[in-house]
Design a protein around this motif. Structure first.
Motif, PDB file in Angstrom:
ATOM      1  N   LEU A  73       0.830  -1.209   0.000  1.00 56.09           N
ATOM      2  CA  LEU A  73       0.000   0.000   0.000  1.00 56.09           C
ATOM      3  C   LEU A  73       0.864   1.259   0.000  1.00 56.09           C
ATOM      4  CD1 LEU A  73      -2.822  -0.935   2.548  1.00 56.09           C
ATOM      5  CD2 LEU A  73      -2.953  -0.927   0.044  1.00 56.09           C
ATOM      6  N   ALA A  74       1.960   1.235   0.776  1.00 58.29           N
ATOM      7  CA  ALA A  74       2.857   2.395   0.807  1.00 58.29           C
ATOM      8  C   ALA A  74       3.504   2.625  -0.551  1.00 58.29           C
ATOM      9  CB  ALA A  74       3.924   2.200   1.881  1.00 58.29           C
ATOM     10  N   LEU A  75       3.923   1.544  -1.203  1.00 61.02           N
ATOM     11  CA  LEU A  75       4.531   1.671  -2.526  1.00 61.02           C
ATOM     12  C   LEU A  75       3.532   2.235  -3.530  1.00 61.02           C
ATOM     13  CD1 LEU A  75       6.919   1.154  -4.433  1.00 61.02           C
ATOM     14  CD2 LEU A  75       6.063  -1.175  -4.752  1.00 61.02           C
ATOM     15  N   ALA A  76       2.287   1.737  -3.490  1.00 62.15           N
ATOM     16  CA  ALA A  76       1.259   2.244  -4.403  1.00 62.15           C
ATOM     17  C   ALA A  76       1.004   3.729  -4.170  1.00 62.15           C
ATOM     18  CB  ALA A  76      -0.026   1.447  -4.238  1.00 62.15           C
ATOM     19  N   ALA A  77       0.890   4.139  -2.898  1.00 60.03           N
ATOM     20  CA  ALA A  77       0.637   5.545  -2.590  1.00 60.03           C
ATOM     21  C   ALA A  77       1.803   6.423  -3.037  1.00 60.03           C
ATOM     22  CB  ALA A  77       0.394   5.710  -1.095  1.00 60.03           C
ATOM     23  N   PHE A 121      -9.394  14.321   3.326  1.00 67.66           N
ATOM     24  CA  PHE A 121     -10.451  14.783   2.423  1.00 67.66           C
ATOM     25  C   PHE A 121     -10.554  13.873   1.200  1.00 67.66           C
ATOM     26  CE2 PHE A 121     -11.589  17.304  -1.336  1.00 67.66           C
ATOM     27  CZ  PHE A 121     -12.859  17.733  -0.967  1.00 67.66           C
ATOM     28  N   THR A 122      -9.396  13.543   0.618  1.00 64.29           N
ATOM     29  CA  THR A 122      -9.398  12.669  -0.558  1.00 64.29           C
ATOM     30  C   THR A 122      -9.928  11.288  -0.216  1.00 64.29           C
ATOM     31  OG1 THR A 122      -7.454  13.845  -1.391  1.00 64.29           O
ATOM     32  CG2 THR A 122      -7.961  11.739  -2.415  1.00 64.29           C
ATOM     33  N   ALA A 123      -9.531  10.773   0.958  1.00 58.51           N
ATOM     34  CA  ALA A 123      -9.985   9.446   1.362  1.00 58.51           C
ATOM     35  C   ALA A 123     -11.494   9.405   1.568  1.00 58.51           C
ATOM     36  CB  ALA A 123      -9.262   9.022   2.638  1.00 58.51           C
ATOM     37  N   GLY A 132      -9.211   4.285  -0.827  1.00 62.36           N
ATOM     38  CA  GLY A 132      -9.314   5.690  -0.472  1.00 62.36           C
ATOM     39  C   GLY A 132      -8.093   6.184   0.285  1.00 62.36           C
ATOM     40  N   ALA A 133      -7.552   5.335   1.175  1.00 59.57           N
ATOM     41  CA  ALA A 133      -6.367   5.737   1.934  1.00 59.57           C
ATOM     42  C   ALA A 133      -5.163   5.904   1.017  1.00 59.57           C
ATOM     43  CB  ALA A 133      -6.069   4.707   3.017  1.00 59.57           C
ATOM     44  N   VAL A 134      -5.001   4.981   0.078  1.00 55.50           N
ATOM     45  CA  VAL A 134      -3.876   5.074  -0.855  1.00 55.50           C
ATOM     46  C   VAL A 134      -3.981   6.337  -1.705  1.00 55.50           C
ATOM     47  CG1 VAL A 134      -2.862   4.031  -2.923  1.00 55.50           C
ATOM     48  CG2 VAL A 134      -3.377   2.610  -0.937  1.00 55.50           C
ATOM     49  N   LEU A 135      -5.185   6.617  -2.200  1.00 50.56           N
ATOM     50  CA  LEU A 135      -5.367   7.834  -3.000  1.00 50.56           C
ATOM     51  C   LEU A 135      -5.139   9.080  -2.147  1.00 50.56           C
ATOM     52  CD1 LEU A 135      -8.494   6.874  -5.139  1.00 50.56           C
ATOM     53  CD2 LEU A 135      -6.112   7.023  -5.887  1.00 50.56           C
ATOM     54  N   GLY A 212      -8.705   4.006   6.816  1.00 51.05           N
ATOM     55  CA  GLY A 212      -7.894   3.207   5.913  1.00 51.05           C
ATOM     56  C   GLY A 212      -8.424   1.800   5.751  1.00 51.05           C
ATOM     57  N   VAL A 213      -7.543   0.826   5.942  1.00 47.87           N
ATOM     58  CA  VAL A 213      -7.886  -0.583   5.735  1.00 47.87           C
ATOM     59  C   VAL A 213      -9.015  -0.988   6.677  1.00 47.87           C
ATOM     60  CG1 VAL A 213      -6.995  -2.943   5.844  1.00 47.87           C
ATOM     61  CG2 VAL A 213      -5.545  -1.094   4.968  1.00 47.87           C
ATOM     62  N   GLN A 214     -10.005  -1.703   6.119  1.00 39.17           N
ATOM     63  CA  GLN A 214     -11.163  -2.131   6.891  1.00 39.17           C
ATOM     64  C   GLN A 214     -11.161  -3.656   7.030  1.00 39.17           C
ATOM     65  OE1 GLN A 214     -13.308   0.215   8.199  1.00 39.17           O
ATOM     66  NE2 GLN A 214     -11.860   1.720   7.317  1.00 39.17           N
ATOM     67  N   PRO A 215     -11.711  -4.185   8.131  1.00 40.96           N
ATOM     68  CA  PRO A 215     -11.791  -5.636   8.313  1.00 40.96           C
ATOM     69  C   PRO A 215     -12.567  -6.279   7.146  1.00 40.96           C
ATOM     70  CG  PRO A 215     -12.334  -4.484  10.336  1.00 40.96           C
ATOM     71  CD  PRO A 215     -12.281  -3.457   9.254  1.00 40.96           C
TER      72      PRO A 215
END
Length: 603
Positions: A73-77, A121-123, A132-135, A212-215
């Motif tokens: 996820l960090a790499l994608a962001a 805001f973006t998320a 959404g967190a990555v974006l 961010g990440v959801q269950p």
């Protein structure tokens, strides 16, 4: 670049995180998903070192498994932020003025906006969850990349090759892809490494806030969120993922800093000893201030603009280096002074300054024994600082002088180069001085130390004739007074003949002739004679066209095995195209590289 403990620690931490991302899920994936109703919400134990969650799952296993998802996820962001930021920051360098100003204003506004608020805001707009967190984190990273790209691209956009591409009608998209971005790629890649650490921390923060990440998915931030409610009872359940986030973030930042420092060091020219073109470079010249043998400068792709240059300078001697633009004069001087830009590689059989190998000199020793005087004095002086302060900095840095001592010496050196009212001139900024006065100040800067060699790279080209003569006279005075040697570079053979004791003629990166300046009219090489013939004097017949040398000098990548001047030479034979003539003796203190001259002398 990995010689410091911080750099080693960063590399080890990043390597450990990458290994964990690869082996974590296959090894601990089953344990991370195993539900144990009899071990719900336990603290640390031998079976579960970090405790268990509300379903009895082992938290240590989940932390180890979450490494892959967190890093991906960090790499994608980071990639999203870098791509958007680079495109946005590079646009002003190729757009017309009005759209460029709009883009610049947008970048400024985004940089001023708090990154966390922009990410949240973006998320929220993109929707809760990993996407959404990555974006959101990508949007928060993008302004920093845009500002860096904009700054770097602005320095490249003014280059002559970009202007030439615009004049040729090259599409803006192609200018951006081929001329701008490749020349600023290195610092952007380094910034990406540091941005990975920031993205990792940002995503963990977003998951901790519930954005961010959801269950049932989980990353380190989600595990920290799940364990935070128990931190006062069983703190290990939250400290485990928190430690993983901290170590990974620190590792990426330390590695990025090490890479940036390493790139700064490799931007200096790489110097190495090479096998000399001649069988034996010979013994060092006794008493020579400068002794260079078989100096080469090579750039990627096999381009070699300086090829086997050998020259020397004795104390108190002024050696002129002359030739057309592109002959390698300035690059030779840059190689001697350690100023060849990355990724150039400097090679030599011998390079000695005042009897010592340049490779063995520290920056401080080189800075005090070598002075450089460039063509444009305005580019050599910082326009934001006063002249006296810039000169004083030399004494403070290289000689350990106090500020008062350094300023007194600066005023003394300015007076030494015949600047009127040196105390007053020291308090002025460079733009308040005339061109000739600025050039004198640059020479005075070189004299702040005790230079044994002064390299003057076309120091009079930008000056009018009257001031030019004053600067030439000053160089001669400095040489006679200090006993230092001068390497004077110019394309004006008349100036060289007037000032210098000895002349070295270069063509296509090689020395083609070396002779005393008072015998310059007896030059034997056809190129030397052509240079002299192209110089008009009072006896020149004005009814005839000015003499010129037909053709053009070959580019460094076009130089073959034969004599580079052969295509322009009226005396060229088949032997000239077959092999390069060596530099051989042609009289007292006179050497020449020409098959025709050698054959004539032998006959």
């Amino acid at each position: 670049m990995f010689r410091t403990p911080a750099a080693v620690a960063g590399a080890v931490l990043v390597a450990a995180m990458v290994v964990l991302a690869v082996i974590g899920p296959p090894i601990w994936g089953e344990a991370a998903e195993h539900i144990d109703a009899g071990a719900i919400l336990q603290g640390s134990s031998a079976a579960h070192p970090l405790g268990t969650d509300n379903l009895g799952r082992d938290l240590l296993a989940r932390v180890l498994v979450a490494g892959r998802y967190s890093l991906l996820l960090a790499l994608a962001a980071a990639l999203i932020g870098a791509t958007a930021g680079i495109v946005l920051g590079a646009l002003p360098s190729v757009l017309p003025a009005r759209p460029a100003r709009l883009v610049t204003g947008a970048v400024n506004a985004l940089v001023a906006f708090p990154g966390l608020l922009l990410a949240m805001f973006t998320a929220v707009v993109a929707g809760l969850g990993a996407r959404g967190a990555v974006l959101g984190i990508g949007a928060a990273i993008a302004p920093g990349f845009a500002r860096l790209t904009q700054t770097l691209a602005a320095s490249v956009a003014g280059a002559d090759y970009v202007s030439a591409a615009r004049m040729l009608g090259v599409p803006r998209r192609r200018i951006l892809a081929r001329h701008v971005l490749p020349n600023i790629a290195e610092p952007l890649i380094l910034h990406l490494t540091q941005a990975l650490g920031g993205a990792l921390l940002g995503l963990a923060g977003m998951s901790f806030l519930g954005l961010g990440v959801q269950p049932p998915s989980f990353d380190w931030g989600r595990l920290l969120f799940d364990g935070f409610g128990r931190i006062y009872v069983t703190p290990e359940v939250a400290l485990g993922p928190a430690l993983a986030v901290a170590l990974a973030g620190i590792g990426f930042n330390l590695l990025g800093d090490a890479l940036a420092r390493g790139a700064a060091r490799t931007s200096a020219p790489r110097t190495k000893a090479v096998a000399p073109e001649s069988a034996d470079p010979g013994e060092p010249e006794p008493g020579a201030v400068l002794d260079v043998r078989d100096l080469t400068v090579t750039f990627p792709g096999g381009v070699t603009p300086v090829r086997g240059v050998s020259l020397s300078a004795a104390p108190g001697e002024i050696v002129g280096l002359v030739g057309e633009s592109g002959s390698g004069k300035s690059l030779t001087a840059a190689a001697i002074g350690g100023l060849v830009p990355y990724p150039g590689v400097v090679g030599h059989a011998r390079l000695r300054l005042d009897g010592r190998d340049v490779a063995g000199l520290s920056r401080k020793e080189l800075g005090t024994s070598l002075a450089m005087v460039f063509q444009d004095p305005m580019a050599s002086l910082n326009p934001a600082l006063k002249v006296g302060g810039q000169l004083a900095e030399v004494a403070v840095v290289h000689q350990g002088a106090t500020r008062a001592e350094a300023r007194a010496r600066a005023v003394d050196r300015l007076g030494h180069v015949h600047l009127p009212e040196p105390g007053r001139q020291a308090r002025r900024h460079p733009h308040e001085l005339s061109g000739g006065m600025r050039q004198r100040a640059v020479i005075a800067m070189g004299l702040m130390g005790t230079p044994r060699l002064i390299i003057a790279d076309e120091p009079t080209t930008a000056l009018d004739v009257t001031v030019q003569r004053q600067i030439l006279r000053l160089l001669r005075e400095v040489t006679e007074e200090t006993g230092s040697a001068v390497l004077f570079i110019s394309h004006d053979i008349a100036v060289v003949g007037e000032l210098c004791d000895r002349v070295v003629v270069m063509y296509a990166g090689r020395v083609v002739e070396e002779l005393p300046a008072d015998r310059l009219t007896d030059g034997a090489h056809p190129y030397t004679r052509a240079l002299i013939a192209s110089l008009p004097d009072m006896d020149t017949d004005r009814s005839l066209p000015l003499a010129s040398i037909p053709g053009r000098q070959p580019a460094p990548a076009e130089v073959g095995d034969g004599c580079a001047f052969a295509p322009r030479c009226p005396l060229a034979t088949d032997a000239c195209a077959a092999g390069r003539p060596p530099l051989v003796e042609h009289g007292p203190a006179h050497r020449v590289a020409c098959w025709e001259v050698t054959c004539t002398s032998t006959a």
